[in-house]
Design an enzyme around this catalytic site. Structure first.
Site, PDB file in Angstrom:
ATOM      1  N   GLU A 230       0.840  -1.200   0.000  1.00 14.89           N
ATOM      2  CA  GLU A 230       0.000   0.000   0.000  1.00 14.89           C
ATOM      3  C   GLU A 230       0.880   1.256   0.000  1.00 14.89           C
ATOM      4  OE1 GLU A 230      -3.211  -0.385   2.805  1.00 14.89           O
ATOM      5  OE2 GLU A 230      -3.315   1.777   3.069  1.00 14.89           O
TER       6      GLU A 230
ATOM      7  N   CYS B 151       3.277   8.498   1.326  1.00 11.74           N
ATOM      8  CA  CYS B 151       3.443   7.620   2.474  1.00 11.74           C
ATOM      9  C   CYS B 151       3.857   6.255   1.917  1.00 11.74           C
ATOM     10  CB  CYS B 151       2.113   7.547   3.222  1.00 11.74           C
ATOM     11  SG  CYS B 151       2.161   6.453   4.630  1.00 11.74           S
TER      12      CYS B 151
ATOM     13  N   CYS C  80       4.032  -6.485   8.431  1.00  8.08           N
ATOM     14  CA  CYS C  80       4.885  -5.944   9.504  1.00  8.08           C
ATOM     15  C   CYS C  80       4.940  -6.951  10.640  1.00  8.08           C
ATOM     16  CB  CYS C  80       4.311  -4.617   9.999  1.00  8.08           C
ATOM     17  SG  CYS C  80       5.346  -3.835  11.272  1.00  8.08           S
TER      18      CYS C  80
ATOM     19  N   CYS D 115       1.616  -4.281  16.481  1.00  7.83           N
ATOM     20  CA  CYS D 115       1.009  -3.272  17.362  1.00  7.83           C
ATOM     21  C   CYS D 115      -0.510  -3.489  17.353  1.00  7.83           C
ATOM     22  CB  CYS D 115       1.365  -1.867  16.892  1.00  7.83           C
ATOM     23  SG  CYS D 115       3.139  -1.571  16.942  1.00  7.83           S
TER      24      CYS D 115
ATOM     25  N   CYS E   5      -3.017  -1.544  14.969  1.00  6.50           N
ATOM     26  CA  CYS E   5      -2.581  -1.351  13.586  1.00  6.50           C
ATOM     27  C   CYS E   5      -3.051  -2.482  12.672  1.00  6.50           C
ATOM     28  CB  CYS E   5      -1.051  -1.243  13.558  1.00  6.50           C
ATOM     29  SG  CYS E   5      -0.378  -1.113  11.894  1.00  6.50           S
TER      30      CYS E   5
ATOM     31  N   GLU F 241       8.085  -1.852   9.338  1.00  7.92           N
ATOM     32  CA  GLU F 241       8.959  -1.177  10.286  1.00  7.92           C
ATOM     33  C   GLU F 241      10.277  -0.876   9.564  1.00  7.92           C
ATOM     34  OE1 GLU F 241       9.094   0.392  13.228  1.00  7.92           O
ATOM     35  OE2 GLU F 241      11.200   0.549  12.638  1.00  7.92           O
TER      36      GLU F 241
ATOM     37  N   SER G 114       7.286   6.370  17.126  1.00 11.48           N
ATOM     38  CA  SER G 114       5.914   6.059  17.549  1.00 11.48           C
ATOM     39  C   SER G 114       5.925   5.716  19.028  1.00 11.48           C
ATOM     40  CB  SER G 114       5.379   4.884  16.725  1.00 11.48           C
ATOM     41  OG  SER G 114       5.214   5.280  15.396  1.00 11.48           O
TER      42      SER G 114
ATOM     43  N   HIS H 188       3.361   6.665  21.539  1.00  7.28           N
ATOM     44  CA  HIS H 188       1.988   6.212  21.788  1.00  7.28           C
ATOM     45  C   HIS H 188       1.585   6.044  23.247  1.00  7.28           C
ATOM     46  CE1 HIS H 188       1.825   5.951  17.575  1.00  7.28           C
ATOM     47  NE2 HIS H 188       2.203   4.707  17.413  1.00  7.28           N
TER      48      HIS H 188
ATOM     49  N   CYS I 243      -3.518   2.725   8.451  1.00  7.72           N
ATOM     50  CA  CYS I 243      -2.383   2.001   7.895  1.00  7.72           C
ATOM     51  C   CYS I 243      -2.726   0.527   7.617  1.00  7.72           C
ATOM     52  CB  CYS I 243      -1.292   2.102   8.958  1.00  7.72           C
ATOM     53  SG  CYS I 243       0.119   1.096   8.727  1.00  7.72           S
TER      54      CYS I 243
HETATM   55  N1  SAH Z   1       6.381   0.924  11.905  1.00  6.57           N
HETATM   56  C1  SAH Z   1       6.532   2.327  11.827  1.00  6.57           C
HETATM   57  C2  SAH Z   1       5.908   2.987  10.620  1.00  6.57           C
HETATM   58  C3  SAH Z   1       4.590   2.503  10.115  1.00  6.57           C
HETATM   59  S1  SAH Z   1       3.127   2.974  10.988  1.00  6.57           S
HETATM   60  C4  SAH Z   1       6.035   2.969  13.114  1.00  6.57           C
HETATM   61  O1  SAH Z   1       5.507   2.262  13.949  1.00  6.57           O
HETATM   62  O2  SAH Z   1       6.227   4.156  13.301  1.00  6.57           O
HETATM   63  C5  SAH Z   1       3.020   4.715  10.814  1.00  6.57           C
HETATM   64  C6  SAH Z   1       2.248   5.383  11.932  1.00  6.57           C
HETATM   65  O3  SAH Z   1       0.840   5.076  11.859  1.00  6.57           O
HETATM   66  C7  SAH Z   1       2.717   4.935  13.303  1.00  6.57           C
HETATM   67  O4  SAH Z   1       2.845   6.009  14.174  1.00  6.57           O
HETATM   68  C8  SAH Z   1       1.585   4.017  13.698  1.00  6.57           C
HETATM   69  O5  SAH Z   1       1.569   3.819  15.070  1.00  6.57           O
HETATM   70  C9  SAH Z   1       0.376   4.739  13.147  1.00  6.57           C
HETATM   71  N2  SAH Z   1      -0.831   3.922  13.101  1.00  6.57           N
HETATM   72  C10 SAH Z   1      -0.948   2.599  12.839  1.00  6.57           C
HETATM   73  N3  SAH Z   1      -2.228   2.201  12.942  1.00  6.57           N
HETATM   74  C11 SAH Z   1      -2.961   3.297  13.255  1.00  6.57           C
HETATM   75  C12 SAH Z   1      -4.356   3.534  13.510  1.00  6.57           C
HETATM   76  N4  SAH Z   1      -5.260   2.555  13.440  1.00  6.57           N
HETATM   77  N5  SAH Z   1      -4.722   4.791  13.808  1.00  6.57           N
HETATM   78  C13 SAH Z   1      -3.823   5.804  13.867  1.00  6.57           C
HETATM   79  N6  SAH Z   1      -2.506   5.636  13.663  1.00  6.57           N
HETATM   80  C14 SAH Z   1      -2.068   4.395  13.357  1.00  6.57           C
END
Ligand code: SAH
Length: 379
Positions: free
Chosen positions: A126, A139, A146, A150, A153, A194, A246, A248, A365
């Site tokens: 994507e 993006c 991945c 998380c 995600c 990642e 990230s 969080h 994402c």
């Molecule tokens: N693995 C990397 C980059 C990919 S995710 C990372 O974790 O940073 C890019 C961003 O989108 C990250 O900050 C991730 O936590 C966020 N993200 C993933 N799923 C999401 C969701 N459902 N809502 C909002 N942000 C999300």
């Protein structure tokens, strides 16, 4: 003139560690393995391409032509390069440039375009193009799937397939640039995967995007959940890219709840590595903070977060949660989001809220891929 191009002797593209090479895609389509073992040209620098054409007993200026056709004219096959002698073009027919195939495209009312791209081995990734006033941000994905898992995600829920190679990252940017007919100004590694688990290919792609496509290093952002030792490794490359982490959560307990890998990388250690990144590169770090109602969006979380970041050259980017179907976290109301912003500002923390783009459909994402790659809908 040698009949078989020996690209592998000139440069070795990033191998995709841990990758498998399926001949069946998730769509059930059968895919032919690449006819050639020659690595794709995309991502190669002008000097690599020049060396390669010289190995083909061609004059050096053909390297410049090849570079121009790959990066500016968007050639998908060397046979298209009409300035090359016919006989040579025929000999090059099996040399891959490394472009993906558009599998699906979806445009939101705000102009955000999501692409599903099919790779040479049939896997789907994507990529998103996000237009704003003068900018066009892409993006990009760094992996197919991945491994970080998380909890909030969509990509993490789908598991890991393989790393992307350098050319597969560069291709995403070219695809968006061609799709919009506009130069890409910014790139964020916030798609699937990642990036710090695929550091060689990501760094190779970053250098190519900078040198071959002319995108400023400072307009590139690498987003990571944090991998032990890898932030330092990235810093040692002195790339001047923006590092986004990230985070969080404002404490280790909540972070572990959301991010399984946090158990092996305590918050304090991650923050120490970020401080070192600032020292080594002179660049400030952006902290991404997903806002989940009741879980991490209370004013006391903001105070706790501010305590960690005091005196730190950083910026907090709040991301209101984009709901995914697999879990039942809640996106906070605008009032709660504003209260969190106010609480951080009161602590003198630089903060912004990410505006959701293309939220209407499959915005989070990995969601589009999850919903579309089981269907055979194709463009
Ligand atoms: N693995 C990397 C980059 C990919 S995710 C990372 O974790 O940073 C890019 C961003 O989108 C990250 O900050 C991730 O936590 C966020 N993200 C993933 N799923 C999401 C969701 N459902 N809502 C909002 N942000 C999300």
């Amino acid at each position: 003139m040698s009949a078989t191009p020996r690209l592998s002797q000139v440069y070795s593209p990033n191998s995709s560690k841990g990758q498998n090479s399926p001949t069946e895609t998730q769509l059930g389509e059968s895919v032919q393995p690449s006819a050639s073992s020659i690595p794709p040209l995309l991502g190669a620098s002008l000097s690599e391409l020049t060396q390669w054409v010289q190995q083909q007993e061609q004059p050096a200026y053909r390297g410049r032509q090849l570079h121009d056709w790959i990066y500016q004219k968007g050639a998908r096959s060397l046979s298209e390069i009409s300035v090359f002698p016919k006989q040579w073009r025929e000999a090059l027919v099996d040399v891959p440039i490394g472009r993906s195939i558009l599998h699906y495209r979806s445009e939101a009312p705000d102009g955000t375009v999501k692409y599903l791209l099919r790779l040479a081995d049939g896997h789907i990734i994507e990529t998103v193009g996000i237009p704003t006033d003068k900018r066009l941000t892409v993006c990009v994905s760094s992996q197919v799937g991945c491994p970080m898992a998380c909890d909030f995600c969509a990509t993490g829920k789908g598991g890991f397939i393989r790393n992307l190679a350098r050319h597969e990252i560069v291709d995403q940017v070219l695809t968006v640039q061609e799709g919009f007919g506009q130069r890409v100004s910014n790139i964020v590694f916030m798609g699937m995967g990642e990036p710090l688990l695929n550091l060689d290919a990501v760094i190779g792609a970053v250098k190519s995007l900078n040198q071959d496509l002319g995108i400023g290093m400072r307009s590139l952002t690498i987003s990571t959940v944090g991998i032990p030792n890898r932030i330092r490794q990235l810093a040692q490359h002195q790339l001047q890219v923006t590092l986004a982490v990230s985070l969080h959560a404002s404490n280790q307990t909540v972070r572990e709840q959301l991010i399984p890998s946090a158990r092996r990388y305590p918050l304090e250690a991650l923050l120490d590595d970020c401080r070192e990144y600032v020292q080594l590169t002179g660049r400030r770090v952006t902290f991404e903070y997903i806002l989940l109602a009741e879980l991490n969006d209370l004013p006391e979380h903001a105070v706790e977060l501010a305590r960690h970041l005091r005196g730190f050259q950083s910026h907090v980017n709040l991301i209101p949660y984009n709901p995914i179907s697999e879990v039942d976290y809640q996106r906070p109301s605008p009032r709660r989001i504003q209260a969190f912003v106010d609480a951080l500002e009161k602590q003198h923390i630089a903060v912004s809220v990410r505006r959701s783009r293309g939220l209407e459909k499959d915005a989070a994402c990995g969601q589009l891929r999850a919903s579309r790659s089981t269907q055979t809908h194709q463009l």
